[in-house]
Design an enzyme around this catalytic site. Structure first.
Site, mmCIF file in Angstrom:
data_model
loop_
_atom_site.group_PDB
_atom_site.id
_atom_site.type_symbol
_atom_site.label_atom_id
_atom_site.label_comp_id
_atom_site.label_asym_id
_atom_site.label_seq_id
_atom_site.Cartn_x
_atom_site.Cartn_y
_atom_site.Cartn_z
ATOM 1 N N GLU A 265 7.878 1.648 3.889
ATOM 2 C CA GLU A 265 6.562 0.999 4.039
ATOM 3 C C GLU A 265 6.768 -0.514 4.001
ATOM 4 O OE1 GLU A 265 3.352 2.827 2.075
ATOM 5 O OE2 GLU A 265 1.983 1.145 2.368
ATOM 6 N N ASN B 7 3.753 3.941 -3.380
ATOM 7 C CA ASN B 7 2.925 5.073 -2.953
ATOM 8 C C ASN B 7 3.850 6.285 -3.068
ATOM 9 O OD1 ASN B 7 0.702 3.451 -2.356
ATOM 10 N ND2 ASN B 7 1.490 2.991 -0.313
ATOM 11 N N GLU C 291 -5.772 1.945 -3.555
ATOM 12 C CA GLU C 291 -5.576 2.312 -2.150
ATOM 13 C C GLU C 291 -5.392 3.821 -1.984
ATOM 14 O OE1 GLU C 291 -2.374 -0.386 -0.928
ATOM 15 O OE2 GLU C 291 -3.895 -1.922 -0.509
ATOM 16 N N LYS D 276 0.701 -9.115 -8.894
ATOM 17 C CA LYS D 276 0.981 -9.868 -7.661
ATOM 18 C C LYS D 276 0.641 -11.343 -7.879
ATOM 19 C CE LYS D 276 0.528 -6.159 -4.298
ATOM 20 N NZ LYS D 276 0.209 -5.743 -2.930
ATOM 21 N N ASP E 22 -3.446 -10.256 -1.781
ATOM 22 C CA ASP E 22 -2.339 -9.372 -1.394
ATOM 23 C C ASP E 22 -1.308 -10.120 -0.549
ATOM 24 O OD1 ASP E 22 -0.829 -7.180 -0.920
ATOM 25 O OD2 ASP E 22 -2.271 -6.130 0.364
ATOM 26 N N GLU F 163 4.827 -10.321 -9.471
ATOM 27 C CA GLU F 163 5.356 -9.588 -8.312
ATOM 28 C C GLU F 163 5.330 -10.514 -7.101
ATOM 29 O OE1 GLU F 163 3.936 -5.496 -7.705
ATOM 30 O OE2 GLU F 163 3.932 -5.857 -5.554
ATOM 31 N N GLU G 58 5.681 -9.064 4.791
ATOM 32 C CA GLU G 58 4.579 -8.257 5.336
ATOM 33 C C GLU G 58 3.533 -9.111 6.052
ATOM 34 O OE1 GLU G 58 2.565 -5.986 2.368
ATOM 35 O OE2 GLU G 58 0.937 -5.407 3.719
ATOM 36 N N TRP H 73 -12.303 -3.485 2.717
ATOM 37 C CA TRP H 73 -11.003 -3.913 2.179
ATOM 38 C C TRP H 73 -11.074 -5.229 1.408
ATOM 39 C CZ3 TRP H 73 -6.909 -0.841 1.761
ATOM 40 C CH2 TRP H 73 -6.886 0.315 2.525
#
Ligand code: GCV
Length: 823
Positions: free
Chosen positions: A167, A210, A291, A365, A370, A392, A398, A547
């Site tokens: 991912e 996940n 999520e 985070k 995000d 984090e 990403e 979101w």
């Protein structure tokens, strides 16, 4: 004189190339004899690594010995073993378990260079530090250097799935799993552990947060033990992500309620089972109630209840729980102006401060949303006084160009780590909070989401590897500057050539700001397609859904009002000194303005220009700077080995083209939305461009691209089935001369179309669109530039593009742009 470039390289060796450097710079002749005092697996690794490194860099016959000193040597020893020798040596500072001391001393009458570690891991880190100095050509005469890491936990997370995908991984398939099982060959996993250890990383969680519940099945655990075997020589602890519903999903219980004694007992037995197989197992990483993942909220329980049930099972074995604070509702009502995803982590975790067991670390985070290209520091990092915490960071890019765009993240991380949250007093930067220094927490640290893969370059990009390197270095010593880290990495990766090192380091250091300026300036967030790839532009994808990555741009203005006075109140989660920085327009820094405030497009920034003009300017400047990265790299031709030179050049060329896609998408969209023209007349005007839909088409048909802003003028052409080939042509109507010609086409991942370009029936270029960009559609992810240099054109020449579709990729073309001179 040009330094001789090293022979062709793939990038697999990363910064551990150990290319010959010669002893001239080091200030001394180092012994070629390496003695190990004491014994352990990690010590033996350290000795082998030192021999390997010195052999590669300095040459000369290396010899080794254990527990005997007969000549001048480099001696590897732990502090406890050193204390057994008849010597009185004392380091200037405490080593702690993982620190090291490099010093000279006479042992049994011989001049020795000692690498003394707090434990065997400290020795290993000391070996890598010495090798790094030698590779950089640093002076290693009269060493007396003590180093110890800033925090005890410096881990990476991999988001690998059991089927071998990763991912948000952009460097190929998993090096850990394939077809639902652990890979038979874990050579690369061991090589990865070596890379991690070389920058002081001491833990790796191998599977996706996940998490697949199968990870905890009894028949799967022996396979996990093989990871630990691969990591152990490098002092890297294995950990795994767990699915919180595992007691039910694989344990056969009817519940996973963390307060149910049966559930606690299940976790206890499961953890015992793991430690029987892996006595040095590190612990668990948990993503729950986030999520769509199961979590304690199913039973009305809190994250503390969930973390503690795991922590209590791990405690007797010395294991820890990293419980992620990335918990939020992704079905927020976007119509409610008071709703704010950014508030979730603090709202949920701050009230639980003091309720977590002491072997729980809350993993936070760096920003409240995000991994965006620019976010303020998460207020939760300053909001936990009686709880261990870790920050984090995301190494895998990403939201920052997915390793196709150069984006060196150390400057961003440094801003985060140095940011003073004024947690109860001044002088509480994030680096101290996570190291446990501010509130005297026993443990804490740094987590980097790495996602390396099977690609020879690990991350799919040679230059992106600087981010793994930088993560390890800032986690070890957050006081290092981004510039120093960039220099180190460049020298280790490309050598000490007097032009190469500063050029590449400067490119790296500029790259985050460049990326930010053509993707999401002023803190609006990365204006990407947040519903899909997180890669190309997709400005409206953030809006009108649950979101919560809203930027709230409309015809009047842009930005999220997060003020205490009129907005969501998010700013109220900070300590007062930080609130004062962000609450008012007068104080709020431009770079975060749109994160905190909704303003009209004609609002004038501290920088002296309006928001809309800043948006236009930064996108044009950013795209130009991306092109300059190409020119900078080209200046290194002949100084870098051909293979890496060509690979990096192709990536930078691609980036420069894609920066224009970004630039045009955002400028077109904001031009239409705001109705305010670019004072420099660039947005929406492309004098050198011929739109494909306006060419003479044979077989090709015009279509509307979605989202519209990802194609020039919103339209492109495609060659519909069953046509085997289509053409689009136009006549050149400018003065004769030599031109550069850009063909903007779409390279989807569901076909490999061919393109040919003819000038007056003469074939001048052809290529296959066979990249693996993250989309099956013609859009901002797939839009790609083919640059054809040095084309002789005369007025009236026919320029013809032939497209040969393949499967579902219908050879789509957006436009052709012709420049009067080679750029
Ligand atoms: C592993 C973002 C990513 C997800 C990721 C998540 C997380 O939302 O897009 O892919 O899931 O963060 O950090 O858990």
């Amino acid at each position: 004189m040009l330094a001789a470039p090293s022979s062709a390289e793939t990038g697999a060796a990363a910064w551990l190339r150990y290319a010959p450097v010669g002893e001239t710079g080091s200030g001394r002749t180092l012994p070629r004899h390496v003695v190990l005092l004491g014994d352990s697996l990690v010590l033996r690794t350290a000795q082998q690594e030192l021999v390997r490194g010195l052999d590669g860099m300095l040459g000369g016959a290396m010899s080794t010995a254990t527990n005997q000193i007969k000549k001048n040597s480099i001696v590897l020893v732990t502090r406890p073993d050193l204390d057994k020798l008849p010597l009185s040596l004392h380091p200037a500072a405490a080593l702690g378990p993982e620190g090291f001391w490099l010093t000279d001393a006479k042992l049994h009458g011989h001049d020795c260079l000692l690498i003394i570690g707090g434990t065997d891991r400290g020795v290993l880190y000391g070996v890598f530090a010495l090798l790094r100095k030698i590779a950089e050509g640093a002076n290693v005469k009269n060493l007396n250097e003590v180093q110890a890491p800033a925090a005890p936990f410096r881990w990476v997370n991999q988001w690998d799935n059991l089927n071998g995908t990763i991912e948000r991984g952009y460097g190929g398939k998993s090096i850990f799993f394939e077809d639902g099982a652990v890979r038979a060959d874990l050579t690369r996993a061991a090589d990865y552990a070596r890379l991690l250890a070389s920058v002081g990383i001491n833990g790796c969680s191998v599977n996706n947060v996940n998490a697949d519940p199968r990870m905890l099945q009894s028949d799967f655990l022996p396979q996990l033990a093989r990871f630990a075997d691969a990591f152990r020589p490098w002092g890297v602890k294995l950990s795994i992500s767990v699915d919180f519903s595992s007691p039910k999903a694989v344990g056969g219980l009817s519940t996973f309620d963390p307060l149910d004694p049966k559930v606690a007992e299940w976790w206890r037995r499961k953890v015992d089972e793991i430690y029987r197989l892996i006595p040095d197992f590190g612990g668990f990483v948990v993503k729950a109630d986030s999520e769509g993942r199961s979590g304690p909220s199913s039973y009305g329980r809190s994250p503390a209840d969930a973390a503690n049930v795991l922590a209590r099972a791990l405690k007797p074995h010395g294991g820890v729980v990293f419980y992620r604070a990335f918990v939020y509702n992704h079905h927020l009502d976007w119509r409610n102006p008071k709703n704010d995803r950014a508030k979730a982590a603090y709202d949920i975790f701050h009230p639980l401060d003091g309720k977590f067991d002491d072997n729980v670390i809350v993993q936070i985070k760096y920003g409240p949303i995000d991994f965006q290209v620019r976010e303020p520091v998460s207020p939760l990092l300053g909001g936990l006084e009686k709880t261990n915490e870790a920050v984090e960071l995301q190494i895998t890019q990403e939201y920052t160009g997915q390793q196709r765009h150069l984006c060196f993240l150390a400057p961003m991380w440094k801003e985060v780590l140095d940011f003073d949250l004024h947690a109860g007093r001044d002088g509480t930067p994030v680096k101290d909070l996570v190291a446990g220094k501010t509130f005297h927490r026993p443990i804490g640290g740094f987590v980097g989401v790495a996602n390396v893969g099977s690609d020879p370059t690990w991350l799919g990009s040679i230059l992106a590897m600087a981010n793994i390197y930088a993560f390890g270095r800032v986690a070890w010593d957050p006081n290092l500057s981004a510039g120093a880290i960039a220099q180190e990495w460049t020298r280790l990766t490309f050598g000490n050539d007097r032009v190469v090192a500063p050029t590449i380091a400067a490119m790296q250091l500029a790259s985050w700001h460049i990326y930010e300026s053509y993707t999401g300036p002023l803190g609006a967030g990365t204006l990407t397609n947040i519903l899909g790839s997180h890669y190309g532009p997709g400005i409206e994808s953030s809006e009108r859904n649950g979101w919560g990555q809203w930027h709230r741009a409309d015809h009047e203005g842009i930005g999220m009002d997060r003020t205490i006075a009129t907005g969501t109140g998010f700013i109220g989660q900070y300590w007062p000194a930080v609130q004062r920085l962000y609450e008012t327009l007068a104080q709020c820094p431009d770079e975060l303005l749109l994160f905190f405030h909704h303003v009209p497009y004609d609002y004038v920034l501290h920088a002296g220009k309006t928001v809309i003009q800043y948006i236009y300017d930064s996108h044009y400047d950013g795209a130009e700077e991306a092109q300059k990265l190409v020119e900078d790299w080209k200046s290194l031709k002949g100084r870098v080995d051909e293979e890496r030179y060509a690979t990096v050049l192709a990536q930078l060329e691609y980036q420069a083209g894609h920066a224009i896609v970004w630039r045009d998408a955002i400028c077109q969209w904001f031009l239409r939305m705001s109705g305010i023209a670019d004072v420099k007349g660039r947005a929406g005007h492309y004098p050198n461009r011929v739109e494909a839909e306006s060419m003479e088409l044979s077989g090709y048909v015009s279509f509307n691209v979605t989202p519209w802003e990802t194609a020039s003028a919103g339209k492109a052409i495609e060659c519909p089935a069953p046509a085997k080939s289509c053409t689009a042509s136009f006549h050149f109507d400018r003065p004769a001369g030599r031109y550069a010609l850009d063909v903007e086409y779409f390279d989807q991942n569901n076909g490999e179309s061919k393109f040919r370009v003819y000038i007056a029936d003469r074939l001048i270029d052809e290529w296959i669109a066979n990249d693996h960009l993250p989309t099956t559609k013609p859009d901002g992810d797939s839009s790609t530039r083919r640059r054809i240099q040095g084309v002789e054109l005369r007025p009236g020449d026919e320029i013809r593009i032939e497209g040969i579709p393949d499967r579902d990729e219908r050879a789509p073309v957006d436009y052709v742009e012709i420049f009067p001179a080679v750029r």
